[in-house]
Design a protein around this motif. Sequence first.
Motif, PDB file in Angstrom:
ATOM      1  N   ASP A   3       0.844  -1.188   0.000  1.00  0.00           N
ATOM      2  CA  ASP A   3       0.000   0.000   0.000  1.00  0.00           C
ATOM      3  C   ASP A   3       0.889   1.251   0.000  1.00  0.00           C
ATOM      4  O   ASP A   3       1.684   1.435   0.931  1.00  0.00           O
ATOM      5  CB  ASP A   3      -0.910  -0.007   1.226  1.00  0.00           C
ATOM      6  N   LYS A 105      -8.018   0.396  -1.486  1.00  0.00           N
ATOM      7  CA  LYS A 105      -7.888  -0.508  -0.344  1.00  0.00           C
ATOM      8  C   LYS A 105      -7.766  -1.934  -0.868  1.00  0.00           C
ATOM      9  O   LYS A 105      -8.488  -2.320  -1.780  1.00  0.00           O
ATOM     10  CB  LYS A 105      -9.092  -0.392   0.595  1.00  0.00           C
ATOM     11  N   HIS A 106      -6.869  -2.678  -0.295  1.00  0.00           N
ATOM     12  CA  HIS A 106      -6.595  -4.047  -0.776  1.00  0.00           C
ATOM     13  C   HIS A 106      -7.190  -5.046   0.179  1.00  0.00           C
ATOM     14  O   HIS A 106      -7.271  -4.890   1.312  1.00  0.00           O
ATOM     15  CB  HIS A 106      -5.097  -4.282  -0.878  1.00  0.00           C
TER      16      HIS A 106
END
Length: 106
Positions: A3, A105-106
Amino acid sequence: MIDPQELFDRVKQLWPAELPILANEENDIYWSLEKRLGDDDWMQIAAWSFHQAVEKYAKAAFAQGKQTLLTSSITVTDFDANMRENLNHESWSADRPLYGGLGLKH
């Protein structure tokens, strides 16, 4: 997935809040960080990318007659642009896809 915001936040914490820009202290800080980070490749490239942003901001601050730079002025956008440019090096071809997008967002 790496991220960008999280990596930026981690590396930014390693830098002092305020840097004197007249003595090229940002270079000394970077070289010290490089040694401390050892084999952590993602933090190594993050430290280099942050350093590149610091240099850009330091030059602008110096041109405005300032003697210090607040590292809080470094943006994740500038950091991310440096990361993406640095990740274009062939040595990062296998890992490059692991670097995520800003705001995702992962």
